[in-house]
Design a protein around this motif. Structure first.
Motif, short mmCIF file in Angstrom:
data_model
loop_
_atom_site.label_atom_id
_atom_site.label_comp_id
_atom_site.label_asym_id
_atom_site.label_seq_id
_atom_site.Cartn_x
_atom_site.Cartn_y
_atom_site.Cartn_z
N GLY A 1 13.19 15.25 25.69
CA GLY A 1 14.19 16.23 26.03
C GLY A 1 13.75 17.11 27.19
O GLY A 1 12.61 17.57 27.24
N GLY A 2 14.66 17.34 28.12
CA GLY A 2 14.35 18.14 29.29
C GLY A 2 13.72 17.34 30.41
O GLY A 2 13.57 17.85 31.53
N PRO B 1 10.72 21.64 19.23
CA PRO B 1 11.14 21.02 20.48
C PRO B 1 10.01 20.96 21.50
O PRO B 1 9.02 21.65 21.33
CB PRO B 1 12.26 21.97 20.95
N PRO B 2 10.18 20.13 22.56
CA PRO B 2 11.34 19.26 22.79
C PRO B 2 11.29 18.02 21.90
O PRO B 2 10.24 17.66 21.37
CB PRO B 2 11.19 18.88 24.26
N ARG B 3 12.43 17.39 21.77
CA ARG B 3 12.51 16.15 21.03
C ARG B 3 11.93 15.00 21.86
O ARG B 3 12.08 14.96 23.08
CB ARG B 3 13.96 15.83 20.68
N CYS B 4 11.28 14.08 21.16
CA CYS B 4 10.68 12.91 21.83
C CYS B 4 10.98 11.68 21.01
O CYS B 4 10.84 11.69 19.78
CB CYS B 4 9.17 13.11 21.96
N LYS C 1 20.41 4.83 25.72
CA LYS C 1 19.57 4.78 26.91
C LYS C 1 18.14 4.36 26.58
O LYS C 1 17.50 3.66 27.36
CB LYS C 1 19.58 6.14 27.60
N LEU C 2 17.65 4.78 25.43
CA LEU C 2 16.31 4.38 25.01
C LEU C 2 16.22 2.87 24.84
O LEU C 2 15.26 2.23 25.29
CB LEU C 2 15.95 5.09 23.70
N VAL C 3 17.23 2.29 24.21
CA VAL C 3 17.27 0.83 24.07
C VAL C 3 17.40 0.17 25.44
O VAL C 3 16.66 -0.77 25.77
CB VAL C 3 18.42 0.40 23.14
N ALA C 4 18.32 0.66 26.25
CA ALA C 4 18.60 0.03 27.54
C ALA C 4 17.39 0.06 28.45
O ALA C 4 17.11 -0.92 29.16
CB ALA C 4 19.78 0.72 28.21
N SER C 5 16.65 1.16 28.48
CA SER C 5 15.50 1.26 29.38
C SER C 5 14.41 0.26 28.99
O SER C 5 13.75 -0.33 29.86
CB SER C 5 14.94 2.68 29.38
N ASN C 6 14.22 0.06 27.70
CA ASN C 6 13.25 -0.94 27.26
C ASN C 6 13.72 -2.36 27.56
O ASN C 6 12.94 -3.20 28.01
CB ASN C 6 12.99 -0.78 25.76
N GLY D 1 10.31 4.89 17.23
CA GLY D 1 9.61 6.11 16.90
C GLY D 1 10.57 7.28 17.05
O GLY D 1 11.01 7.57 18.17
N HIS D 2 10.93 7.93 15.93
CA HIS D 2 11.99 8.95 15.95
C HIS D 2 11.47 10.29 15.48
O HIS D 2 10.86 10.40 14.41
CB HIS D 2 13.15 8.52 15.06
N MET D 3 11.73 11.35 16.27
CA MET D 3 11.39 12.71 15.88
C MET D 3 12.61 13.35 15.23
O MET D 3 13.65 13.51 15.87
CB MET D 3 10.93 13.51 17.10
N LEU D 4 12.50 13.69 13.97
CA LEU D 4 13.62 14.23 13.22
C LEU D 4 14.06 15.59 13.77
O LEU D 4 13.23 16.39 14.23
CB LEU D 4 13.24 14.38 11.75
N GLY D 5 15.37 15.84 13.70
CA GLY D 5 15.91 17.10 14.18
C GLY D 5 17.09 17.54 13.34
O GLY D 5 17.13 17.34 12.12
N ASP D 6 18.07 18.12 14.00
CA ASP D 6 19.29 18.55 13.33
C ASP D 6 19.97 17.34 12.66
O ASP D 6 19.99 16.24 13.20
CB ASP D 6 20.23 19.17 14.37
N GLU D 7 20.53 17.56 11.48
CA GLU D 7 21.12 16.46 10.72
C GLU D 7 22.21 15.74 11.50
O GLU D 7 22.29 14.51 11.50
CB GLU D 7 21.69 16.99 9.41
#
Length: 293
Positions: A46-47, A121-124, A62-67, A84-90
């Motif tokens: 993020g950012g 944050p930031p989310r990664c 976009k994460l899928v597409a870039s890979n 690999g997922h960083m948990l955030g707002d539901e």
């Protein structure tokens, strides 16, 4: 040790397996019996890669597409991904899952596992994608030959326009930035014909310099030949802006290419710089594209 290039240089002493390709490529190429696997990993922060108010469904796409774009540049057929997922707002996590599902279904790729963690944050977010090579040798950055032609499949500037639309709140179409399209079919078709190939993720000029360094040549590019998404785009800026995910490759002049491509220059012997743009020598420190750090 400062910056992306210096850090990668430091890692090369550890990456001694032939599959690592001396860390001169976007993918590892691992031979397993009669099959060859192509593996890549990209992150989005993020950012850096997406705006603070981004829809997480777009971020997942976009994460899928870039890979998958990295796999496209190797002519690989995608098989699966690890997340690999960083948990955030539901609600954000829900939207991420929705966008991830849309992308995986669109490209026919399986989610096979991964990991989750709290943080930020930031989310990664990170994704490892792997595929099956469809030709041998698998294209690399190291094979460009003097007198090869330089080609581009796709156009430049669409992602830059999309980003500007979002940041200016103009309401213009931002799809090219939010949901890019990896050129998987074109990559598979081109793989047997190219001498080198990579996707344009960090800027045409910077990515051209990477092929030049790996192949020990100079990439001479004619700016007026570079195809733009629309005529009003600033050509010089577009050549330094990333995330268009076009395919940049070299091939012998006499080759009859299987897909439409635009010739943008010629490979020359290594001289005073890795890239010459309209006969002006350019080096990485001249600001050729996006580098972290």
């Amino acid at each position: 040790m400062k910056g992306e290039r210096a850090f990668i240089d430091g890692l090369r002493a550890l990456a001694t397996h032939p599959a690592a390709r001396n860390l001169q490529d976007d993918c590892a190429v691992l031979e397993l019996g009669s099959e060859t696997l192509v593996l890549t990993h990209d992150m989005m922060v993020g950012g850096v890669h997406f705006l603070a108010d981004a829809d997480l469904a777009d971020v997942a796409w976009k994460l899928v597409a870039s890979n998958l774009s990295d796999l496209a540049a190797k002519g690989a057929e995608p098989l699966g991904v690890l997340l690999g997922h960083m948990l955030g707002d539901e609600e954000d996590d829900k939207r991420f899952v929705e966008g991830l599902g849309e992308a995986l279904e669109h490209y026919g790729v399986a989610l096979l596992g991964g990991d989750t963690s709290a943080g930020g944050p930031p989310r990664c977010y990170g994704l490892t994608a792997f595929g099956r090579a469809t030709c041998s040798p698998v294209p690399s950055r190291t094979g460009a030959q003097v007198d090869d032609s330089i080609y581009l499949v796709g156009t430049l500037g669409g992602a830059m326009q999309g980003f500007q639309a979002l940041t200016s709140h103009s309401g213009a179409d931002a799809t090219a930035f939010l949901r890019p399209i990896p050129r998987l079919a074109e990559g598979r078709a081109l793989a047997p014909y190219v001498t080198s190939m990579m996707d344009v993720s960090d800027g045409l000029l910077l990515d051209a310099s990477r092929i030049a360094r790996a192949s020990n040549v100079t990439m001479t590019i004619e700016s007026q030949l570079v195809p733009l998404t629309s005529p009003e785009i600033n050509r010089q800026a577009a050549m330094r802006w990333g995330e268009d995910y076009a395919l940049l490759f070299t091939a012998p002049k006499a080759v009859n290419l299987p897909v439409p491509a635009t010739r943008i220059g010629t490979v020359r012997p290594a001289v005073d710089a890795p890239v010459r743009l309209d006969n002006l020598p350019l080096r990485e420190e001249d600001g050729l594209g996006y580098e972290h750090g």
